[in-house]
Write a protein that holds these residues in place. Structure first.
Motif, PDB file in Angstrom:
ATOM      1  N   ALA A   1       0.920  -1.755  -4.626  1.00 21.88           N
ATOM      2  CA  ALA A   1      -0.366  -1.573  -5.325  1.00 21.88           C
ATOM      3  C   ALA A   1      -1.065  -0.508  -4.739  1.00 21.88           C
ATOM      4  N   THR A   2      -1.327  -0.386  -3.315  1.00 25.72           N
ATOM      5  CA  THR A   2      -2.025   0.805  -2.946  1.00 25.72           C
ATOM      6  C   THR A   2      -1.247   2.151  -3.164  1.00 25.72           C
ATOM      7  N   ASP A   3      -0.231   2.020  -3.300  1.00 21.25           N
ATOM      8  CA  ASP A   3       0.556   3.475  -3.502  1.00 21.25           C
ATOM      9  C   ASP A   3      -0.039   3.795  -4.872  1.00 21.25           C
ATOM     10  N   THR A   4       0.053   2.955  -5.937  1.00 16.84           N
ATOM     11  CA  THR A   4      -0.415   3.139  -7.353  1.00 16.84           C
ATOM     12  C   THR A   4      -1.956   3.576  -7.228  1.00 16.84           C
ATOM     13  N   ALA A   5      -2.741   2.790  -6.479  1.00 13.24           N
ATOM     14  CA  ALA A   5      -4.153   3.134  -6.587  1.00 13.24           C
ATOM     15  C   ALA A   5      -4.516   4.486  -6.020  1.00 13.24           C
ATOM     16  N   ILE A   6      -3.567   5.205  -4.943  1.00 14.88           N
ATOM     17  CA  ILE A   6      -3.847   6.446  -4.503  1.00 14.88           C
ATOM     18  C   ILE A   6      -3.116   7.338  -5.342  1.00 14.88           C
ATOM     19  N   VAL A   7      -1.862   6.850  -5.980  1.00 11.52           N
ATOM     20  CA  VAL A   7      -1.635   8.105  -7.013  1.00 11.52           C
ATOM     21  C   VAL A   7      -2.666   8.191  -8.136  1.00 11.52           C
ATOM     22  N   ILE A   8      -3.134   7.376  -8.519  1.00  8.55           N
ATOM     23  CA  ILE A   8      -4.074   7.398  -9.655  1.00  8.55           C
ATOM     24  C   ILE A   8      -5.594   8.018  -9.306  1.00  8.55           C
ATOM     25  N   LEU A   9      -5.753   7.842  -7.866  1.00  6.05           N
ATOM     26  CA  LEU A   9      -7.018   8.493  -7.379  1.00  6.05           C
ATOM     27  C   LEU A   9      -6.643  10.103  -7.298  1.00  6.05           C
TER      28      LEU A   9
END
Length: 95
Positions: free
Chosen positions: A3-11
Motif C-alpha cells: 500500500a505504501t508503494d501505491t501511495a508513493i506512486v500516486i503522490l
C-alpha cells in the motif's frame, strides 16, 4: 506491491502532473507574448525559466506563481522518489 508503494506512486504521479501543467502555463505565457519560439528543435529549459522570471518580474515586480508551483512540484517528485528508493530498497540491505 504494498500500500505504501501505491501511495508513493500516486503522490509522484500527482506531482509530475502538476509540474507538467505548470510548465505548460509557463510556455503558453511565453508563446503568447512572442518570447519563445514554438518551432525550437532543442529548447533550452534554463533559458525558458530565465525568460519567464525576467518577464514576470518586469510586469509584476515578482516571479510568476507558475514557476514556483513548477519548481515545488518537481522538487516533491524528485525528493519523494529518491527518499523512497533509499528507505525501501537500499537501507533494508544494511539492516
Amino acid at each position: 506491491m504494498t500500500a505504501t508503494d501505491t501511495a508513493i506512486v500516486i503522490l509522484m504521479g500527482i506531482a509530475a502532473l502538476v509540474a507538467a501543467a505548470s510548465f505548460s502555463v509557463i510556455v503558453r505565457y511565453l508563446f503568447e507574448r512572442g518570447l519563445a519560439d514554438r518551432n525550437m528543435q532543442a529548447p533550452d529549459l534554463r533559458e525558458i525559466y530565465r525568460t519567464y522570471m525576467n518577464q514576470t518580474r518586469k510586469e509584476n515586480g515578482r516571479i510568476g506563481p507558475a514557476l514556483w508551483i513548477h519548481g515545488g512540484s518537481a522538487a516533491i517528485f524528485i525528493f519523494t522518489g529518491v527518499a523512497y528508493t533509499i528507505f525501501r530498497f537500499i537501507l533494508p540491505r544494511f539492516f
